[in-house]
Design a protein around this motif. Structure first.
Motif, PDB file in Angstrom:
ATOM      1  N   VAL A   1      -5.655  -5.915  -6.394  1.00 31.10           N
ATOM      2  CA  VAL A   1      -5.792  -6.051  -4.944  1.00 31.10           C
ATOM      3  C   VAL A   1      -5.448  -7.491  -4.575  1.00 31.10           C
ATOM      4  O   VAL A   1      -5.918  -8.429  -5.229  1.00 31.10           O
ATOM      5  N   THR A   2      -4.617  -7.666  -3.546  1.00 26.83           N
ATOM      6  CA  THR A   2      -4.213  -9.010  -3.130  1.00 26.83           C
ATOM      7  C   THR A   2      -5.013  -9.454  -1.919  1.00 26.83           C
ATOM      8  O   THR A   2      -5.052  -8.755  -0.894  1.00 26.83           O
ATOM      9  N   LEU A   3      -5.649 -10.617  -2.035  1.00 25.60           N
ATOM     10  CA  LEU A   3      -6.342 -11.258  -0.922  1.00 25.60           C
ATOM     11  C   LEU A   3      -5.479 -12.414  -0.445  1.00 25.60           C
ATOM     12  O   LEU A   3      -5.009 -13.217  -1.264  1.00 25.60           O
ATOM     13  N   THR A   4      -5.271 -12.520   0.852  1.00 23.34           N
ATOM     14  CA  THR A   4      -4.510 -13.629   1.402  1.00 23.34           C
ATOM     15  C   THR A   4      -5.435 -14.473   2.259  1.00 23.34           C
ATOM     16  O   THR A   4      -6.057 -13.965   3.206  1.00 23.34           O
TER      17      THR A   4
ATOM     18  N   ARG B   1       0.009  -1.662   3.605  1.00 24.00           N
ATOM     19  CA  ARG B   1       0.775  -2.372   2.578  1.00 24.00           C
ATOM     20  C   ARG B   1       0.310  -1.944   1.192  1.00 24.00           C
ATOM     21  O   ARG B   1      -0.803  -2.240   0.774  1.00 24.00           O
ATOM     22  N   LEU B   2       1.190  -1.242   0.495  1.00 25.36           N
ATOM     23  CA  LEU B   2       0.869  -0.621  -0.783  1.00 25.36           C
ATOM     24  C   LEU B   2       1.895  -1.018  -1.829  1.00 25.36           C
ATOM     25  O   LEU B   2       2.987  -1.490  -1.509  1.00 25.36           O
ATOM     26  N   GLU B   3       1.524  -0.806  -3.090  1.00 29.73           N
ATOM     27  CA  GLU B   3       2.437  -1.130  -4.186  1.00 29.73           C
ATOM     28  C   GLU B   3       2.094  -0.260  -5.384  1.00 29.73           C
ATOM     29  O   GLU B   3       0.918  -0.081  -5.712  1.00 29.73           O
ATOM     30  N   LEU B   4       3.101   0.300  -6.001  1.00 27.78           N
ATOM     31  CA  LEU B   4       2.903   0.968  -7.281  1.00 27.78           C
ATOM     32  C   LEU B   4       3.076  -0.059  -8.391  1.00 27.78           C
ATOM     33  O   LEU B   4       3.982  -0.895  -8.331  1.00 27.78           O
ATOM     34  N   VAL B   5       2.218  -0.011  -9.394  1.00 27.82           N
ATOM     35  CA  VAL B   5       2.309  -0.947 -10.508  1.00 27.82           C
ATOM     36  C   VAL B   5       2.336  -0.160 -11.814  1.00 27.82           C
ATOM     37  O   VAL B   5       1.541   0.760 -12.021  1.00 27.82           O
TER      38      VAL B   5
ATOM     39  N   THR C   1      -4.334  -7.882   1.780  1.00 26.96           N
ATOM     40  CA  THR C   1      -2.964  -7.671   2.255  1.00 26.96           C
ATOM     41  C   THR C   1      -2.124  -6.742   1.382  1.00 26.96           C
ATOM     42  O   THR C   1      -1.003  -6.412   1.757  1.00 26.96           O
ATOM     43  N   LYS C   2      -2.656  -6.331   0.257  1.00 28.73           N
ATOM     44  CA  LYS C   2      -1.910  -5.363  -0.555  1.00 28.73           C
ATOM     45  C   LYS C   2      -2.864  -4.627  -1.492  1.00 28.73           C
ATOM     46  O   LYS C   2      -3.699  -5.239  -2.153  1.00 28.73           O
TER      47      LYS C   2
END
Length: 327
Positions: free
Chosen positions: A163-166, A128-132, A81-82
């Motif tokens: 990486v996010t797993l839901t 669904r992306l995110e900068l970290v 999910t991300k």
């Protein structure tokens, strides 16, 4: 059997319905380099595009399969999910806030809910992306930004972050991560959804942003129906072909259904699904992307592995032309 720890993320593969717009967004807006324009080796009628650092170093690749008729994604559980992308500093996130506003990119504000500064955003298909920020990061080294990128090197994307797993049944995925894949639980942080359990953080190898999986539990929503803007699978780094062959034997011996050894030319792979249905891949660090194209012109022509080269004329007829030349 003695297995070396997995080294972190190798690549994430997602779905787009529009290769041309996808290419523009990830190279012109995000400033990543297209290091390989090829086809899905299991369905050569679709493009497979690889965006990464300057040469597609392992751990920097965000890839896309083009499925022109892909439907809408209905977000939910048992999915990836991300996908986060590493930038060098907290200051870089301020640059990206301004850039996203300039380009009309849908985004949230800067957050610190993971213990690091992050900036969530979506691409034109809702990916669904995110900068970290790597400002305080220790662990797996980042990649090297491409010098021809439209984004200044001081702010450029340098690879894959967590990486996010839901999932709906976290204990099943946890068992695979820890008991099978050798991850260790590092900590947790509060869910962004009220009333849901904390998100657990797992890491492997040297740890750090390039080697974390975040496991989110959701009991309030149904299973995701994937489409454009969804993630197909996540791949994790294995050092060599010899090490991958050990993983093939191990995964088979413990009774997990799997693909067996798969030759992808640019790397070698093993695929299996964890019990919640998310597709995992183990992929080797090499050979890399310069076996059939020079560094200077990576991604500019349609590249095919040797075993698909005899089909080039037919493959090219089935693809819509995509101009990725740099000059």
């Amino acid at each position: 059997m003695q297995l070396k720890p997995l080294k972190g993320q190798h690549h994430v593969s997602a779905i787009t319905a529009k290769a041309k717009e996808n290419y523009t967004f990830y190279t012109k807006t995000l400033g990543m380099r297209l290091v390989k324009k090829t086809v899905n080796q299991d369905d050569t009628s679709m493009y497979h595009l690889f965006y990464a650092d300057e040469r597609g170093n392992p751990g920097t690749d965000l890839t896309f399969f083009e499925i022109p008729h892909a439907g809408q994604t209905y977000q939910g559980t048992n999915s990836i999910t991300k996908t986060s992308l590493r930038v060098p500093s907290d200051e870089a996130l301020q640059y990206w806030l301004k850039r996203f506003d300039e380009f009309g990119i849908e985004h949230d504000g800067v957050s610190h809910h993971t213990g690091r500064a992050t900036l969530a955003f979506r691409d034109f298909e809702g990916q669904r992306l995110e900068l970290v920020s790597d400002e305080n990061n220790e662990g797996v080294a980042s990649g090297i930004p491409w010098k021809e990128s439209p984004v200044p090197e001081a702010y450029a994307i340098r690879g894959l972050g967590p990486v996010t797993l839901t999932v709906s049944r976290p204990e099943l995925t946890e068992k695979i991560l820890i008991d099978v894949m050798g991850y260790r639980e590092k900590g947790s942080y509060p869910s962004l959804v009220e009333g849901q359990p904390d998100v657990k953080v797992f890491e492997t190898g040297e740890g750090g942003t390039g080697a974390e999986v975040h496991l989110e539990t959701r009991k309030d929503i149904g299973r995701e129906r994937p489409g454009r803007g969804s993630v197909h699978h996540v791949a994790f780094r294995v050092e060599s072909k010899e090490e991958l062959e050990k993983w093939v034997d191990y995964i088979t011996n413990i009774g997990l259904p799997n693909s067996g050894f798969v030759e992808r030319y640019y790397f070698r792979s093993l695929y299996f699904r964890e019990p919640n249905g998310i597709l995992f891949e183990l992929a080797t660090d090499g050979p890399g992307f310069e076996g059939d194209e020079p560094f200077e012109t990576l991604g500019e022509s349609l590249a095919l592995p040797p075993y698909l080269e005899p089909q080039r004329e037919t493959i090219e007829k089935n693809l819509k032309p995509l101009d990725t030349a740099q000059s």
